[in-house]
Write a protein that holds these residues in place. Sequence first.
Motif, PDB file in Angstrom:
ATOM      1  N   ARG A  23       0.842  -1.203   0.000  1.00  0.00           N
ATOM      2  CA  ARG A  23       0.000   0.000   0.000  1.00  0.00           C
ATOM      3  C   ARG A  23       0.881   1.259   0.000  1.00  0.00           C
ATOM      4  NH1 ARG A  23       0.516   1.690   4.953  1.00  0.00           N
ATOM      5  NH2 ARG A  23       0.864   0.226   6.656  1.00  0.00           N
ATOM      6  N   VAL A  25       2.163   5.049  -0.968  1.00  0.00           N
ATOM      7  CA  VAL A  25       1.449   6.302  -1.207  1.00  0.00           C
ATOM      8  C   VAL A  25       1.648   6.747  -2.653  1.00  0.00           C
ATOM      9  CG1 VAL A  25       1.460   7.155   1.145  1.00  0.00           C
ATOM     10  CG2 VAL A  25       3.403   7.659  -0.346  1.00  0.00           C
ATOM     11  N   TYR A  26       2.671   6.218  -3.273  1.00  0.00           N
ATOM     12  CA  TYR A  26       2.891   6.575  -4.672  1.00  0.00           C
ATOM     13  C   TYR A  26       3.731   5.496  -5.341  1.00  0.00           C
ATOM     14  CZ  TYR A  26       4.351   8.842  -8.897  1.00  0.00           C
ATOM     15  OH  TYR A  26       4.571   9.103 -10.215  1.00  0.00           O
ATOM     16  N   ASP A  88       4.176   4.097   2.532  1.00  0.00           N
ATOM     17  CA  ASP A  88       3.334   4.994   3.329  1.00  0.00           C
ATOM     18  C   ASP A  88       4.015   5.251   4.671  1.00  0.00           C
ATOM     19  OD1 ASP A  88       1.348   6.498   4.338  1.00  0.00           O
ATOM     20  OD2 ASP A  88      -0.095   4.855   4.605  1.00  0.00           O
TER      21      ASP A  88
END
Lengths: 468, 282
Positions: A23, A25-26, A88
Amino acid sequence: MAKKKTFIEDIERTLYDIKNEDRPVYKTKQGLTDEIIRDISAKKHDPDWMLAFRLHSLDVYNHTPLPVWGPDLSELDMDRIVTYVKPDAKMAGRWEDVPADIKDTFDRLGIPEAEKTSLAGVGAQYDSEVVYHSIQESLTRQGVIYTDMETALVEHEDLVREYFMKLVPPKDHKFAALHGAVWSGGSFVYVPAGVQVKIPLQSYFRLNSPGAGQFEHTLIIVEKGASLHFIEGCSAPKYNVTNLHAGCVELYVKEGARLRYSTIENWSRNMMNLNTKRALVEKDGLIEWVSGSFGSHVSMLYPCSILHGENARCEFTGVTFAGHGQHLDTGATVVHAAPHTSANINTRTISKDGGIAVYRSAVKVAPGADHAKCSVNCESLMLDDRSRSDTLPVMDIQGDEADIGHEARIGRISDEAVYYLTTRGISEDEARAMIVRGFVEPIAKALPLEYAVEMNNLINIELEGAMG
Amino acid sequence: MAAEVVKEEVYSTIPMRTWRWLGVNEARVASSVLTAAQERRIRVPAGEKHTVVLVYRDEPAAHVQAELAAGAELQLIKVQLAEDGVRRADTIEVQCSEGAKFSYTAVEAGAGVSTTKLLVALNGDKSEADVAALYFGDRKRRIDMNYIIRQAGRDTRANMQIHGALAGESDKIFRGTLDFIRGAKGSTGREKEEVVLLSPKVRNRSVPLMLSGEDDVDGHHAVSVGRMDENKLYYLMSRGLNLAEAERLVVEAALAPVLVRIPDAQLAAEVREHIEGRLSHV
């Protein structure tokens, strides 16, 4: 009588195979384009010169062919590799501030515990970014810098600009160019003149995201008369898609300085590990490499020592264990570029279950490097006839004032050695165990105790097996 | 005036490639040299022993193929003493059946450019190859040797002993491969190269490969490259020899293990004189 075999257990990977949810963030798109490079550079807030460097590297990458030697790299499809994955998490100075799932991963790997007991500083990289960095205050007070490369680029830009990819220029080979284009994360260490860092620093690199690449850059400068032991660890969980590691390590060992660079590499077996490591050693300097290669599907790794100053020295100790589905092409290169330089290369390889272990080296004595001395010893142990073990050293000597020796052996455990030990009152099982442990001992004794134990766990000798 | 363009082709390669910057992956030879190759076939019937002596002085190329039937023995002596202006390329390919014994002695002491490839296949169980070669480089001589012994049969034995000395601006590459094929159980292979360096302008490249797809083998290779042993020189000079004489004696002694394998005393003496003559100009 049929010859028997010692059974050496495969590497226990449960610990390393635990996956976290991916997961980030980018993430960049898959592949390698001008747009993706600009995107990475913008996300990382690069200075203009670094963006220009990345774009130049991409151009070199596009014009450089794959190597025509070494393992088959046809499984690597750069159009399917994600080159930048921002986790993240923000860079933290306290473990408590690292997100729980990432912290748990490093907890399981024993990193925080090691920091408490045996390290002077720790860096932890997760996918493309460093998520934790710390250093003992006493070292900071002495002027030692240990930080992630991104922070170094901001706070020590002049130093980074002076040294970054000067030892391994993008033109060196295709994956050096790739690294120059997409590098992210890694560690920067600066040890001022005369400072002895007596407790090791360690960076640990974890790649969690499937189908991603990790391209960390490690830049270490050990100034005149200073010393450092730096430890690097790497692992990843196994996925069904190819992951890529194309890191780059540049080490500058100045006059009279000493640097020990230890690596325990245990990448998952879907990893292409195409790493480049190089050290420039000045007058009276010493580089010591300790290199354990246990993981990855394919590895190409040949740490290079350029002995640039008079009396510069290199000690290389390496062990490679290739099991099922692994093709580990490892070794070392040494360039004697000054008088009275010396090198000692000592390696062990083990192959089993169809694994391919290759020892590859180059020793070059340049004109004028009078009284260069180099001794190479490599031993290969094959544990079955489905595996391969190849040895390919090259010595290139220009001039007559050199003393170069090379010796290599391939084979299985000697019946005579077991017999000799049993005549001295040692049981046959213990004799077998002693021989196999003795085979990797030169590496184990070069590691700090905690890491020697980890290595012994990686190579778990099944004492009740038979031997040959 | 435009420089002469020599058309070249790849003559031999090592079984496993490595970094291109080392320049050892392949040997290239002028195409014109290869068109004039002398062909020679040697067949040794089962149980027979043959000795063949090949002396090359000005022929540009030779291609020798030998087949040893079961239990056959072949002693092959090759002496190459060509003039400096000659470019040479030789191939020797040998197939050994069960129990066959191949003995090869080579002297590479002539030609401006000398390229050699030796391929020995120990296909039969208990077949053996015993290879000893010497090379001597001086002036601007280029010596390129690629020796491969492939051990496919069970209980095969391979021994490769190479002795060399390099002077002047000579440049030499020796690639020696012991290749244990899966199934070559009980086989052993030994390879050793000793090089004496006599001039600051020489270039020596040594590439000892050992490849194995079989665990039940015993392979060992070693290379030693360096100057003459100063203790030996000191000893000889303490017995009244000057430095040049002492050096010559040490080099001759280093090459002697190969010279003694030449059965023709006259030919052996000629080789010795040839090398002594060249050493006197070093």
